[in-house]
Design a protein around this motif. Structure first.
Motif, PDB file in Angstrom:
ATOM      1  N   LEU B 113      23.422  -6.565  36.418  1.00  0.00           N
ATOM      2  CA  LEU B 113      22.279  -6.123  35.623  1.00  0.00           C
ATOM      3  C   LEU B 113      22.821  -5.425  34.368  1.00  0.00           C
ATOM      4  CD1 LEU B 113      19.224  -5.768  35.394  1.00  0.00           C
ATOM      5  CD2 LEU B 113      19.468  -3.585  36.591  1.00  0.00           C
ATOM      6  N   TYR B 114      22.464  -5.922  33.197  1.00  0.00           N
ATOM      7  CA  TYR B 114      23.010  -5.347  31.965  1.00  0.00           C
ATOM      8  C   TYR B 114      21.991  -5.490  30.838  1.00  0.00           C
ATOM      9  CZ  TYR B 114      23.791 -10.154  30.436  1.00  0.00           C
ATOM     10  OH  TYR B 114      23.611 -11.466  30.075  1.00  0.00           O
ATOM     11  N   ILE B 115      22.263  -4.758  29.764  1.00  0.00           N
ATOM     12  CA  ILE B 115      21.426  -4.837  28.569  1.00  0.00           C
ATOM     13  C   ILE B 115      22.213  -5.611  27.524  1.00  0.00           C
ATOM     14  CG2 ILE B 115      20.272  -3.536  26.735  1.00  0.00           C
ATOM     15  CD1 ILE B 115      19.964  -1.245  28.748  1.00  0.00           C
ATOM     16  N   GLN B 116      21.602  -6.662  27.084  1.00  0.00           N
ATOM     17  CA  GLN B 116      22.297  -7.541  26.135  1.00  0.00           C
ATOM     18  C   GLN B 116      22.396  -6.847  24.776  1.00  0.00           C
ATOM     19  OE1 GLN B 116      20.508 -11.365  25.976  1.00  0.00           O
ATOM     20  NE2 GLN B 116      22.038 -12.250  24.603  1.00  0.00           N
ATOM     21  N   ALA B 118      22.100  -6.191  20.971  1.00  0.00           N
ATOM     22  CA  ALA B 118      21.063  -6.605  20.009  1.00  0.00           C
ATOM     23  C   ALA B 118      21.663  -7.528  18.954  1.00  0.00           C
ATOM     24  CB  ALA B 118      20.453  -5.379  19.349  1.00  0.00           C
ATOM     25  N   SER B 149      13.501   6.539  27.450  1.00  0.00           N
ATOM     26  CA  SER B 149      13.718   5.450  28.415  1.00  0.00           C
ATOM     27  C   SER B 149      14.851   5.803  29.365  1.00  0.00           C
ATOM     28  CB  SER B 149      14.045   4.148  27.672  1.00  0.00           C
ATOM     29  OG  SER B 149      12.999   3.798  26.795  1.00  0.00           O
ATOM     30  N   GLY B 151      18.267   5.675  31.318  1.00  0.00           N
ATOM     31  CA  GLY B 151      19.593   5.298  30.867  1.00  0.00           C
ATOM     32  C   GLY B 151      20.408   6.534  30.548  1.00  0.00           C
TER      33      GLY B 151
END
Lengths: 362, 181
Positions: B113-116, B118, B149, B151
């Motif tokens: 699970l990761y945040i791509q 930008a 948020s 994180g």
């Protein structure tokens, strides 16, 4: 039901025809063929041997009455029937009443249809049952894998035909033609095609086996191998063998069988156990040991098959009384003796590593 | 005196006859059970193999994020061990690299699970449909969302300040320009 039920063991019977070469006779594998049926590599679906029909068919009696059964086989019509003709692929027969229950045919457009009469391998049926599959279900010159579930009953009968795993015919209703609600014989092949037809990789289920041997096994093939080594355990090969093979497993690996090269013993508890080549595939559903044997003088001699997995033996269970002429016998195995679970739930490596051999029981 | 004349004198002797046994043939029959050999000329193995893709049963387990100190000092941890991974680590490793512990003994699938990242900014900017004097309030709104948020950047106190500045811009637009949020 576990154990033997007619020709079925733990619900299973199979024959890949790979160990047969030339004209097929009875010999214990099938009943006497009708017409000329030939086994050879040019008829094979993948490798080994397949069988060739020229307006002929193989007949396999069950020696038990089955209200329901599943028959699976690979079939290739070199050419489809000419317009107006029906090519007979299989016939479900009632020996007791000497009549046909169901016949599976193919027309000139490659559509499949069941009929309630005729068949018998050579007679063209005339009374359809249920709907036909779409045109083009099969094409000429290509192998397809057929699986047919039949339940013979005047009210709750059923027919389901799968081609390569896909259902193409599904019928419920009256499937009974004779006075009995069962079949006890299957005939593979027949007349009507505009040329020869081929078959391979056949299995039959009597619906009494435990899961997964009481439902469609799916598109599959039969890999046949002769032994390639003696047992990994010492002292498990005590038969004497003829020359020039020089090894007991070498005699048993002959395809076709060679009457001059055999293993011989009259010693009770004499045993031979062999290793086999690795099995290539994703999943093994079951194993089956086919062997040709006889006794060479008057008297009684019995044999039994032993499957040996990880040094755990699975014996028999029923010794076979040998005839005076070379005859084929088989002993399927659906359970890995090492785990007590079905071969289907285990690994291909475990199935491939299983040793198989024969023992003199009496 | 007369003489006795003997004309014949024989002796009869009655004896039992003693015949010879005359044998012209004498053979032996022996009844034995035959002991036939079992003779095997072929023994092969058939294996019915599915042509369908068979996926064995899989198990999924969550890996714990650990650091190198824990890996080095855990008594159960041995860099030479192999098995089913139970932990993962990313510190002291290059960017976009992580390690598993213990080293996997079999093939498996990692769910990550990761945040791509930008899209790279081009510097050309984006046209906003607000007056130039109100563009800073868009920044306050973006900061409020980032700081509010979940994180590592979560900061509710500063996020609340940013929300207040953003709402200030909305209120001014309504009063001065007759606008809406």
């Amino acid at each position: 039901m576990a154990g033997w039920n007619g020709i079925f063991f733990n619900g299973v019977w199979s024959c890949g025809f790979d160990f047969l070469v030339g004209t097929v006779t009875s010999g214990g594998v099938v009943d006497a063929p009708f017409g000329t049926v030939v086994a050879g590599p040019s008829f094979a679906r993948f490798s080994g041997n397949g069988v060739n029909f020229s307006a002929s068919y193989l007949q396999r009696s069950f020696f038990v009455n089955l209200p329901s059964c599943i028959v699976g086989f690979a079939y290739n019509a070199v050419q489809l029937p000419i317009a107006g003709n029906l090519g007979i692929i299989g016939t479900w027969y009632d020996v007791t009443a000497n009549g046909v229950q169901l016949t599976l045919v193919c027309n000139s457009l490659g559509a499949l249809q069941f009929y309630t009469n005729g068949g018998i391998g050579i007679s063209i049926p005339s009374i359809p049952i249920g709907s036909a599959s779409p045109a083009g279900t099969i094409i000429a010159g290509a192998y397809n894998f057929y699986e047919v579930l039949t339940t013979i009953d005047p009210l709750v009968g059923a027919i389901q035909l799968r081609i390569n795993g896909n259902t193409v015919i599904n019928f419920s209703g009256n499937t009974k033609t004779t006075t009995n609600s069962y079949v006890n014989q299957f005939r593979l092949g027949g007349a009507g095609f505009n040329g020869a037809t081929h078959a391979d990789d056949m299995y039959i289920l009597d619906m009494t086996g435990s899961s997964p041997y009481n439902t469609f096994l799916g598109n599959g093939r039969i890999q046949t191998d002769g032994p390639n080594a003696d047992s990994a355990s010492g002292g498990l090969n005590t038969w004497t063998f003829t020359s020039p093979q020089g090894t007991d497993w070498g005699n048993c690996a002959n395809i076709p069988a060679n009457a001059a090269q055999f293993n011989s013993s009259s010693t009770v508890n004499a045993r031979m156990s062999f290793r086999f080549p690795s099995i290539i595939g994703n999943r093994v559903l079951f194993l089956n040991n086919w062997y040709q044997a006889q006794e060479d003088a008057a008297g009684t001699r019995t044999l039994t098959t032993i499957y040996r997995s990880n040094n755990v033996d699975q014996v028999g269970p029923t010794p076979v009384s040998l005839p005076g002429t070379p005859t084929y016998f088989n002993q399927p195995s659906t359970i890995d003796p090492n785990t007590g679970q079905s071969w289907a739930s285990g690994t291909v490596v475990a199935a491939g590593s299983c040793e198989i051999g024969l023992e003199v029981v009496s | 005196m007369a003489n006795a004349d003997v004309f014949q004198s024989v002796r009869e002797g009655f004896t039992l006859a003693s015949p010879n046994a005359r044998v012209t043939q004498s053979v032996r029959e022996s009844f034995t059970l035959t002991s036939p050999n079992a003779r095997v000329t072929q023994s092969v193995r058939e294996a019915f193999i599915s042509l369908n893709t068979f996926l064995p049963t899989t198990t999924t387990s969550v890996l714990t994020n650990v650091d190198t100190w824990e890996l080095d000092n855990s008594p159960a941890s041995n860099p030479l061990d192999t098995g089913t991974p139970i932990a993962w680590n990313e510190n002291l490793l290059d960017q976009q690299r992580f390690s598993l512990a213990p080293t996997p003994a079999n093939n498996g699938t990692i769910g990550f699970l990761y945040i791509q990242l930008a899209t790279t900014l081009t510097g050309l900017g984006v046209n906003f449909a607000v007056p130039d004097d109100w563009t800073p309030y868009i920044m306050w709104g973006a900061l409020a969302e980032l700081l509010g948020s979940d994180g590592s950047a979560y900061d509710p106190v500063r996020a609340n300040y940013c929300v207040q500045r953003y709402n200030e811009g909305v209120e001014l637009a309504r009063l001065v320009l007759g606008g809406s949020q």
